[in-house]
Design a protein around this motif. Structure first.
Motif, PDB file in Angstrom:
ATOM      1  N   THR A 169     -15.718  42.454  18.336  1.00 36.31           N
ATOM      2  CA  THR A 169     -17.094  42.122  18.154  1.00 36.31           C
ATOM      3  C   THR A 169     -17.802  43.012  19.263  1.00 36.31           C
ATOM      4  N   THR A 170     -18.627  43.881  19.065  1.00 42.89           N
ATOM      5  CA  THR A 170     -19.349  44.800  19.953  1.00 42.89           C
ATOM      6  C   THR A 170     -20.684  45.043  19.870  1.00 42.89           C
ATOM      7  N   ASP A 171     -21.471  45.181  20.825  1.00 42.41           N
ATOM      8  CA  ASP A 171     -22.867  45.593  20.716  1.00 42.41           C
ATOM      9  C   ASP A 171     -22.901  47.140  20.090  1.00 42.41           C
ATOM     10  N   GLY A 172     -23.943  47.664  20.159  1.00 40.42           N
ATOM     11  CA  GLY A 172     -23.934  48.874  19.311  1.00 40.42           C
ATOM     12  C   GLY A 172     -23.807  50.252  20.097  1.00 40.42           C
ATOM     13  N   TYR A 173     -23.226  50.045  21.444  1.00 35.34           N
ATOM     14  CA  TYR A 173     -22.828  51.199  22.180  1.00 35.34           C
ATOM     15  C   TYR A 173     -21.990  52.134  21.620  1.00 35.34           C
ATOM     16  N   ASN A 174     -22.647  53.371  21.698  1.00 32.69           N
ATOM     17  CA  ASN A 174     -21.790  54.500  20.907  1.00 32.69           C
ATOM     18  C   ASN A 174     -20.356  54.527  20.990  1.00 32.69           C
ATOM     19  N   VAL A 175     -19.804  54.155  22.045  1.00 38.73           N
ATOM     20  CA  VAL A 175     -18.289  54.521  22.376  1.00 38.73           C
ATOM     21  C   VAL A 175     -17.735  53.416  21.279  1.00 38.73           C
ATOM     22  N   TYR A 176     -18.305  52.358  21.231  1.00 40.53           N
ATOM     23  CA  TYR A 176     -17.303  51.409  20.020  1.00 40.53           C
ATOM     24  C   TYR A 176     -17.567  51.888  18.848  1.00 40.53           C
TER      25      TYR A 176
END
Length: 198
Positions: free
Chosen positions: A16-23
């Protein structure tokens, strides 16, 4: 992406992650890894926009209703299967209502300068599929707040940790932190657990 790819090289499961492009590499390239978006990050952006655009209030209120569903499930000690049914019955209509507010605004403001509200809308729409996935998995959480709370002491101590002594000492420290925070999540006393294991 290269660092994340190496770090999660052998990982299978869900994150579960935020919207940081790497993820987002997990959305595109990784079989066996499911990425869930974080509703708390979506909500935070609308809260930041509250003082500049009144439309944020309705979105924040609807997201609060989603959190009430999760609270009710915890308060009533629902099983995972019961929680899944509750989400299907109560959360999906709320998510649909939020989408009906966001998507037209997103479409109408594509060429607009980004205000705080428009930034919040764009973030939410871009993360929407990942943010909504939790309703279809009775084990998934609505956000990653638990993990972020566990990381807070590490973030607060970052400057202190610059002087761990060596790279190996830093690795050892991160290992111990991982054990301690896992103990806390499992409601175990870290000192007793570590003493018993070691």
């Amino acid at each position: 992406m290269e660092v994340a790819g190496k770090f999660f090289k052998d990982f299978l499961g869900s994150i579960t992650t935020d919207g940081y492009n790497v993820y987002k590499l997990f959305d595109r390239h990784r079989e066996g890894v499911v990425r869930y978006g974080c509703m708390a990050h979506v909500r935070r952006k609308f809260v930041e926009a509250l003082h500049t655009d009144s439309r944020s209030a309705k979105v924040v209120q609807l997201i609060s209703e989603l959190y009430w569903v999760e609270s009710d499930c915890r308060i009533h000690f629902l099983s995972e299967a019961e929680r899944a049914l509750e989400r299907q019955k109560r959360s999906i209509p709320i998510l649909h209502e939020v989408w009906q507010l966001l998507k037209p605004t997103f479409d109408e403001t594509k060429d607009f300068t980004a205000t705080l509200f428009i930034k919040a809308v764009r973030y939410a729409v871009n993360e929407w599929e990942a943010v909504c996935r939790y309703v279809n998995n009775d084990q998934a959480e609505i956000d990653n707040n638990t993990a972020e709370r566990l990381m807070k002491p590490i973030c607060l101590g970052r400057k202190i940790y610059l002087f761990c002594g060596s790279e190996q000492a830093a690795k050892n420290m991160s290992l111990i932190y991982s054990i301690i925070e896992s103990c806390k999540m499992s409601r175990l006393r870290p000192v007793k657990y570590i003493a018993d294991v070691l």
